[in-house]
Design an enzyme around this catalytic site. Structure first.
Site, PDB file in Angstrom:
ATOM      1  CG  ASP A   1     -43.450-116.661  -9.495  1.00  0.00           C
ATOM      2  OD1 ASP A   1     -42.928-116.466  -8.368  1.00  0.00           O
ATOM      3  OD2 ASP A   1     -44.311-115.869  -9.682  1.00  0.00           O
ATOM      4  CG  MET A   2     -46.537-120.494  -5.434  1.00  0.00           C
ATOM      5  SD  MET A   2     -46.213-121.310  -3.671  1.00  0.00           S
ATOM      6  CE  MET A   2     -46.127-119.967  -2.824  1.00  0.00           C
ATOM      7  CG  ASP A   3     -47.342-116.202  -3.965  1.00  0.00           C
ATOM      8  OD1 ASP A   3     -48.464-116.844  -3.848  1.00  0.00           O
ATOM      9  OD2 ASP A   3     -46.371-116.285  -3.158  1.00  0.00           O
TER      10      ASP A   3
ATOM     11  CG  ASP B   1     -46.611-112.972 -11.467  1.00  0.00           C
ATOM     12  OD1 ASP B   1     -47.303-112.177 -10.957  1.00  0.00           O
ATOM     13  OD2 ASP B   1     -45.601-113.310 -10.990  1.00  0.00           O
TER      14      ASP B   1
END
Length: 209
Positions: A20-22, A179
């Site tokens: 995942d990124m953010d 997250d």
């Protein structure tokens, strides 16, 4: 059966890594928080910080729809498109002030050219490119999948499945770094193991806390 981990695992047992990124590999919480506050308040949409935190990882369109519903505000298609544009404009104008890599940068560099790696994000592909270039992580990934590349975003598994397809790895041999609750759900839906980076790697995203 996909497994959910709250501790670091031996990554050498996998054939592909999907991030995942953010809030996972990119610390962008304050950027998105400020962008959402400005955009929602301009359209008289007021929701709790807890509610917005619960939407971490949800694509922009769905976030607007859910926030409006929570506030009992009815939006036309034009208003929704306007809000999407306003939020994107804020992020584009200010991302260089906020965005930085998280501690997972070490793992990304460690497995570079050892295992294929992809990013699967609820952000647009262009936004992902911008953020990853800003943090210096762009060059390490073999594929980047944004929400505009799939029909169903998180919590459905389409984003991660496309990431696995692009790096030519069977989903069951991939592990996802995430997250957010919707991201965990998406990974399990894709049939992939998933690790909670908050617990396993002490990654904390300062987003509507």
């Amino acid at each position: 059966m996909p497994q959910f981990f709250k501790q670091a695992v031996d990554l050498d047992q996998y054939q592909g890594l999907i991030f995942d990124m953010d809030g996972t590999i990119v610390d962008s919480g304050q950027l998105h928080e400020k962008a959402w506050l400005e955009t929602l308040e301009r359209h008289n949409i007021f929701v709790s910080r807890e509610f917005m935190r619960g939407l971490a990882g949800v694509p922009t369109l769905q976030t607007i729809e859910l926030a409006a519903k929570q506030s009992n505000v009815k939006l036309s298609e034009n208003e929704i498109n306007l809000m999407m544009g306003e939020k994107e404009t804020f992020v584009h104008a200010h991302f260089s002030e906020f965005v930085k890599a998280t501690a997972l940068e070490k793992i990304i560099k460690q497995y570079y050219k050892k295992l294929p790696m992809a990013v699967g994000t609820g952000a647009s592909t262009q936004e992902a490119h911008n953020f990853l270039k800003q943090t210096g992580l762009f060059e390490y990934f073999d594929a980047i999948v944004g929400c505009d590349q799939v029909v169903n975003g998180k919590p459905k598994g389409d984003t991660f499945l496309l990431g696995a397809q692009k790096i030519n790895v069977d989903p069951k041999h991939c592990i996802v770094f995430e997250d957010a609750e919707f991201g965990f759900m998406a990974a399990i839906d894709a049939g992939m193991d998933v690790v909670d980076v908050k617990e396993a790697y002490n990654i904390h995203n300062d987003y509507f806390l």
